[in-house]
Design a protein around this motif. Sequence first.
Motif, PDB file in Angstrom:
ATOM      1  N   GLU A 160       0.852  -1.196   0.000  1.00 37.80           N
ATOM      2  CA  GLU A 160       0.000   0.000   0.000  1.00 37.80           C
ATOM      3  C   GLU A 160       0.882   1.238   0.000  1.00 37.80           C
ATOM      4  O   GLU A 160       1.868   1.308   0.742  1.00 37.80           O
ATOM      5  CB  GLU A 160      -0.893   0.004   1.250  1.00 37.80           C
ATOM      6  N   VAL A 161       0.523   2.189  -0.838  1.00 43.56           N
ATOM      7  CA  VAL A 161       1.295   3.421  -0.971  1.00 43.56           C
ATOM      8  C   VAL A 161       0.378   4.603  -0.693  1.00 43.56           C
ATOM      9  O   VAL A 161      -0.752   4.640  -1.166  1.00 43.56           O
ATOM     10  CB  VAL A 161       1.875   3.518  -2.402  1.00 43.56           C
ATOM     11  N   ASP A 162       0.863   5.541   0.091  1.00 48.65           N
ATOM     12  CA  ASP A 162       0.083   6.756   0.324  1.00 48.65           C
ATOM     13  C   ASP A 162       1.008   7.841   0.848  1.00 48.65           C
ATOM     14  O   ASP A 162       2.137   7.558   1.262  1.00 48.65           O
ATOM     15  CB  ASP A 162      -1.044   6.488   1.332  1.00 48.65           C
ATOM     16  N   VAL A 196       5.755   9.811   2.773  1.00 50.07           N
ATOM     17  CA  VAL A 196       5.213   8.774   1.885  1.00 50.07           C
ATOM     18  C   VAL A 196       5.507   7.417   2.514  1.00 50.07           C
ATOM     19  O   VAL A 196       6.585   7.197   3.079  1.00 50.07           O
ATOM     20  CB  VAL A 196       5.840   8.869   0.479  1.00 50.07           C
ATOM     21  N   ILE A 197       4.528   6.539   2.425  1.00 51.12           N
ATOM     22  CA  ILE A 197       4.654   5.252   3.088  1.00 51.12           C
ATOM     23  C   ILE A 197       4.523   4.107   2.085  1.00 51.12           C
ATOM     24  O   ILE A 197       3.725   4.180   1.159  1.00 51.12           O
ATOM     25  CB  ILE A 197       3.559   5.138   4.190  1.00 51.12           C
ATOM     26  N   VAL A 230       0.805  -2.925  -6.198  1.00 50.86           N
ATOM     27  CA  VAL A 230       0.728  -1.678  -5.442  1.00 50.86           C
ATOM     28  C   VAL A 230      -0.722  -1.229  -5.333  1.00 50.86           C
ATOM     29  O   VAL A 230      -1.439  -1.209  -6.338  1.00 50.86           O
ATOM     30  CB  VAL A 230       1.571  -0.589  -6.136  1.00 50.86           C
ATOM     31  N   HIS A 231      -1.156  -0.895  -4.129  1.00 47.47           N
ATOM     32  CA  HIS A 231      -2.476  -0.311  -3.924  1.00 47.47           C
ATOM     33  C   HIS A 231      -2.288   1.171  -3.610  1.00 47.47           C
ATOM     34  O   HIS A 231      -1.506   1.517  -2.719  1.00 47.47           O
ATOM     35  CB  HIS A 231      -3.198  -0.975  -2.740  1.00 47.47           C
ATOM     36  N   ALA A 232      -2.985   2.029  -4.359  1.00 48.79           N
ATOM     37  CA  ALA A 232      -2.873   3.478  -4.141  1.00 48.79           C
ATOM     38  C   ALA A 232      -4.244   4.104  -4.307  1.00 48.79           C
ATOM     39  O   ALA A 232      -5.147   3.505  -4.904  1.00 48.79           O
ATOM     40  CB  ALA A 232      -1.888   4.076  -5.136  1.00 48.79           C
ATOM     41  N   ASP A 233      -4.397   5.327  -3.770  1.00 51.80           N
ATOM     42  CA  ASP A 233      -5.687   6.001  -3.950  1.00 51.80           C
ATOM     43  C   ASP A 233      -5.715   6.718  -5.300  1.00 51.80           C
ATOM     44  O   ASP A 233      -4.810   6.565  -6.112  1.00 51.80           O
ATOM     45  CB  ASP A 233      -5.987   6.935  -2.762  1.00 51.80           C
TER      46      ASP A 233
END
Length: 345
Positions: A160-162, A196-197, A230-233
Amino acid sequence: MGVGQMGSRGSESSEPKGQHFLLSAAARRLSLAQIARLDDDDAYALFCGIRWCDTEGEPVCPHCGCLAIYRHESRRIFTCKACDKQFSVTSGTIFHSRKMAVRDLLMAIAIFTNSVKGHSALHLSRDLNVQYKTAFVLAHKLREALGYETTTRTASGVVEVDGAYFGGYIKPTNWAENRKDRRLAKNQNGKRRVVVIMRERGGRTLPFVVKHEAESVPILADRIRPGSVVHADEARSWDPLYYAGLDVLRIDHTTAYSDGEACTNGAESFFSRLRRAEIGMHHHIAGPYLADYANEMAWREDARRIDAATQFLLIGLAALTHPPSPRWKGYWQNGPGARQSATPF
Ligand SMILES: [Zn+2]
């Protein structure tokens, strides 16, 4: 007291079902009172046990790795039989040249461990009856030790990236007519940064700090291993991730927080913890220290299900296997990382 004894009580079967982990017996097993009651010899033995855990507390020369040593019991120092150099239990560690007593260092680690949303330096200085500057550097040494490996580590699997903004607070003016839209770049002070994570599903949480989210894409492309998902918004900053060759799933937060395929709730959970530390504990965590606090909160997020006694040992071990810090050594005097301006609060 040995290293293994602090967390050695078996799990208690009478725990109510569904009870929050922080209310369970496992989360209570580190007792500050237990450390405060240690006499000098026991505190020193515990410290040696953490530093030299591979040899059950037996000293190992930090210069050449030799186990054969002479003991100078009264001064608690050792001389290596192979290289003839002297060393103490903190030589070559982040506590090198310490002035605090060993038990106070253990107390500091225990207090730091138990503070799941972070612990302010002012609070720590009152807890330990030491100067604010001492507590500030001590806590930052622990943060440096905890964040050491996260700067180079890569992420894999489902990641997960945010990103979230921190720092750069601008006080609103008193009169409404003078107020400006503080969200606009032209009305900001240039100090705002993005944490950023990269959060592995079921794995590590790896933060880093950049000026804008877009700057993070090359770093993400470099540190997320091929084959990961990768999961991102839906933020446009993450569009270039497609072109970086990553398999990306997006979640539109205006529709749902999770659609069964993509979600960034793990990353949001990290930001919640960091935000609570900022607002509730430190008040301002901007600027050159932001990455340190992000690393600390990432470690706490990953360790949240580990019992407190084990966390205490892990933090102690990280500190006592981390080399002296060029950044924090002589921070308030004339060391390489010395602070030039006034006290930061
Ligand atoms: Zn030696």
